[in-house]
Design a protein around this motif. Sequence first.
Motif, PDB file in Angstrom:
ATOM      1  N   ARG A   1      50.975  47.093  58.139  1.00 18.67           N
ATOM      2  CA  ARG A   1      49.965  47.391  56.976  1.00 18.67           C
ATOM      3  C   ARG A   1      51.143  47.445  55.780  1.00 18.67           C
ATOM      4  NH1 ARG A   1      45.402  47.357  53.670  1.00 18.67           N
ATOM      5  NH2 ARG A   1      45.529  49.318  52.424  1.00 18.67           N
ATOM      6  N   LEU A   2      52.189  47.662  56.003  1.00 17.95           N
ATOM      7  CA  LEU A   2      53.102  47.898  54.734  1.00 17.95           C
ATOM      8  C   LEU A   2      53.595  46.345  54.267  1.00 17.95           C
ATOM      9  CD1 LEU A   2      55.500  50.714  55.581  1.00 17.95           C
ATOM     10  CD2 LEU A   2      54.250  50.644  53.545  1.00 17.95           C
ATOM     11  N   ALA A   3      53.661  45.509  55.310  1.00 15.38           N
ATOM     12  CA  ALA A   3      54.042  44.022  55.011  1.00 15.38           C
ATOM     13  C   ALA A   3      52.808  43.505  54.477  1.00 15.38           C
ATOM     14  CB  ALA A   3      54.055  43.169  56.271  1.00 15.38           C
ATOM     15  N   ARG A   4      51.499  43.753  54.357  1.00 16.10           N
ATOM     16  CA  ARG A   4      50.587  43.061  53.916  1.00 16.10           C
ATOM     17  C   ARG A   4      50.394  43.571  52.503  1.00 16.10           C
ATOM     18  NH1 ARG A   4      47.223  43.996  50.021  1.00 16.10           N
ATOM     19  NH2 ARG A   4      45.208  43.677  50.294  1.00 16.10           N
ATOM     20  N   LEU A   5      50.974  44.827  52.135  1.00 15.54           N
ATOM     21  CA  LEU A   5      50.831  45.576  50.776  1.00 15.54           C
ATOM     22  C   LEU A   5      51.786  44.861  49.758  1.00 15.54           C
ATOM     23  CD1 LEU A   5      50.779  49.264  51.527  1.00 15.54           C
ATOM     24  CD2 LEU A   5      48.756  47.898  50.942  1.00 15.54           C
ATOM     25  N   TRP A   6      52.987  44.416  50.192  1.00 13.98           N
ATOM     26  CA  TRP A   6      53.774  43.522  49.378  1.00 13.98           C
ATOM     27  C   TRP A   6      53.717  41.917  49.513  1.00 13.98           C
ATOM     28  CZ3 TRP A   6      58.526  41.101  49.242  1.00 13.98           C
ATOM     29  CH2 TRP A   6      59.147  40.766  50.398  1.00 13.98           C
ATOM     30  N   GLU A   7      53.708  41.790  50.670  1.00 12.34           N
ATOM     31  CA  GLU A   7      53.879  40.361  50.963  1.00 12.34           C
ATOM     32  C   GLU A   7      52.592  39.294  50.633  1.00 12.34           C
ATOM     33  OE1 GLU A   7      54.779  39.523  55.071  1.00 12.34           O
ATOM     34  OE2 GLU A   7      56.654  40.870  55.028  1.00 12.34           O
ATOM     35  N   MET A   8      51.441  39.975  50.749  1.00 11.87           N
ATOM     36  CA  MET A   8      50.144  39.284  50.301  1.00 11.87           C
ATOM     37  C   MET A   8      50.240  39.043  48.957  1.00 11.87           C
ATOM     38  SD  MET A   8      46.283  40.028  51.297  1.00 11.87           S
ATOM     39  CE  MET A   8      44.956  39.148  50.725  1.00 11.87           C
ATOM     40  N   PRO A   9      50.301  40.208  47.831  1.00 16.46           N
ATOM     41  CA  PRO A   9      50.461  39.990  46.572  1.00 16.46           C
ATOM     42  C   PRO A   9      51.492  38.832  45.987  1.00 16.46           C
ATOM     43  CG  PRO A   9      50.892  42.087  46.962  1.00 16.46           C
ATOM     44  CD  PRO A   9      50.331  41.632  48.295  1.00 16.46           C
ATOM     45  N   ILE A  10      52.683  39.092  46.612  1.00 16.59           N
ATOM     46  CA  ILE A  10      53.974  38.424  46.162  1.00 16.59           C
ATOM     47  C   ILE A  10      53.471  36.825  46.593  1.00 16.59           C
ATOM     48  CG2 ILE A  10      55.541  38.587  48.006  1.00 16.59           C
ATOM     49  CD1 ILE A  10      56.409  38.824  44.255  1.00 16.59           C
ATOM     50  N   ALA A  11      52.995  36.728  47.764  1.00 16.07           N
ATOM     51  CA  ALA A  11      52.579  35.554  48.190  1.00 16.07           C
ATOM     52  C   ALA A  11      51.603  34.636  47.262  1.00 16.07           C
ATOM     53  CB  ALA A  11      52.102  35.300  49.523  1.00 16.07           C
ATOM     54  N   GLN A  12      50.699  35.600  46.811  1.00 16.56           N
ATOM     55  CA  GLN A  12      49.603  35.077  45.806  1.00 16.56           C
ATOM     56  C   GLN A  12      50.230  34.751  44.476  1.00 16.56           C
ATOM     57  OE1 GLN A  12      46.962  38.498  46.112  1.00 16.56           O
ATOM     58  NE2 GLN A  12      45.456  37.459  47.599  1.00 16.56           N
ATOM     59  N   ASP A  13      51.161  35.569  44.116  1.00 16.93           N
ATOM     60  CA  ASP A  13      52.024  35.129  42.662  1.00 16.93           C
ATOM     61  C   ASP A  13      52.861  33.931  42.909  1.00 16.93           C
ATOM     62  OD1 ASP A  13      52.832  36.204  40.133  1.00 16.93           O
ATOM     63  OD2 ASP A  13      54.668  36.085  41.179  1.00 16.93           O
ATOM     64  N   ALA A  14      53.532  33.701  44.226  1.00 17.01           N
ATOM     65  CA  ALA A  14      54.363  32.616  44.527  1.00 17.01           C
ATOM     66  C   ALA A  14      53.362  31.351  44.216  1.00 17.01           C
ATOM     67  CB  ALA A  14      54.803  32.699  45.705  1.00 17.01           C
TER      68      ALA A  14
ATOM     69  N   GLU B   1      62.011  50.080  49.091  1.00 12.30           N
ATOM     70  CA  GLU B   1      62.771  49.061  49.360  1.00 12.30           C
ATOM     71  C   GLU B   1      61.668  47.743  49.157  1.00 12.30           C
ATOM     72  OE1 GLU B   1      65.806  47.547  52.785  1.00 12.30           O
ATOM     73  OE2 GLU B   1      63.566  47.956  53.435  1.00 12.30           O
ATOM     74  N   GLN B   2      60.560  47.706  49.388  1.00 13.58           N
ATOM     75  CA  GLN B   2      59.776  46.642  49.370  1.00 13.58           C
ATOM     76  C   GLN B   2      59.304  46.368  48.001  1.00 13.58           C
ATOM     77  OE1 GLN B   2      56.701  47.793  51.838  1.00 13.58           O
ATOM     78  NE2 GLN B   2      57.266  46.726  53.602  1.00 13.58           N
ATOM     79  N   GLN B   3      59.369  47.373  46.847  1.00 13.17           N
ATOM     80  CA  GLN B   3      58.956  47.319  45.732  1.00 13.17           C
ATOM     81  C   GLN B   3      60.261  46.716  45.076  1.00 13.17           C
ATOM     82  OE1 GLN B   3      56.981  50.962  43.712  1.00 13.17           O
ATOM     83  NE2 GLN B   3      56.730  51.671  45.903  1.00 13.17           N
ATOM     84  N   ASP B   4      61.618  47.014  45.483  1.00 13.11           N
ATOM     85  CA  ASP B   4      62.781  46.399  44.994  1.00 13.11           C
ATOM     86  C   ASP B   4      62.535  44.920  45.065  1.00 13.11           C
ATOM     87  OD1 ASP B   4      63.377  49.032  43.946  1.00 13.11           O
ATOM     88  OD2 ASP B   4      64.906  49.120  45.654  1.00 13.11           O
ATOM     89  N   TRP B   5      62.134  44.687  46.379  1.00 14.77           N
ATOM     90  CA  TRP B   5      61.992  43.146  46.659  1.00 14.77           C
ATOM     91  C   TRP B   5      61.348  42.541  45.601  1.00 14.77           C
ATOM     92  CZ3 TRP B   5      61.418  43.869  52.659  1.00 14.77           C
ATOM     93  CH2 TRP B   5      62.731  44.170  53.198  1.00 14.77           C
ATOM     94  N   MET B   6      59.958  42.926  45.752  1.00 23.28           N
ATOM     95  CA  MET B   6      59.144  42.369  44.831  1.00 23.28           C
ATOM     96  C   MET B   6      59.578  42.188  43.322  1.00 23.28           C
ATOM     97  SD  MET B   6      55.652  44.468  45.993  1.00 23.28           S
ATOM     98  CE  MET B   6      54.570  43.363  45.045  1.00 23.28           C
TER      99      MET B   6
END
Length: 224
Positions: free
Chosen positions: A85-98, A143-148
């Motif tokens: 679930r955490l992976a989706r919370l940051w990877e999905m929006p950042i992938a959409q941004d990419a 940590e995930q927010q830092d990556w974003m």
Amino acid sequence: MRLRQSRRVLISCGIAALYSLTACAGYTPTPVADTAALSTESATVDTEPTDSPSTQTENESETGTWQTKWGPLSETDCKLITGVRLARLWEMPIAQDAVQRASNPKVREISKEIADQHHTLDRQVRDVAAKLKVELPVKPTDEQQDWMSDISSRSGSAYDATYVKWLRLAHGKVFALIGTVRGSTQNTLVRRFSEQANAAVLNHQRLLESTGLTTPESFPTPSI
């Protein structure tokens, strides 16, 4: 004469009373029901086992597991569910941004696939969590927010490379957890979900590596 008649009457009444008492003493009442056929045990009621951690027994609490209709649910099982679930919370929006910001056409292409697959995986994880009553996180970790933030702060080829680096590193972390859970879980629902997550994460890694932007920084430091 009258005295003799009185005596006869008394004797007759006494004999009659004696017969009456004898008959009563030998009387056995007929049972109103067959008591031997009656059970004193409580009726068995089928109940569905609760999946809530709040109902753990003392022994279950010590081992960090609790029972569900799909088998024991461990803390590691829950960690996988929340991790996906955490992976989706940051990877999905950042992938959409990419999809919009990446300068490399290949990065934009694979990002759309990753975002779409995260949408499917998130539906699966929400279904599993609802059945097992596992509380899901609502925002990425620090940590995930830092990556974003690191990805979003860059542009051009630096954006592409940083995006691929952090996503591949994150997928590598959850990939290891999936393998642990797949090999150890006794919960059939979690085992099936771990296979679904494994297929998705492995595919994401391959997509990221297909960009040609995978560098040594994209891999975690090997453990000694």
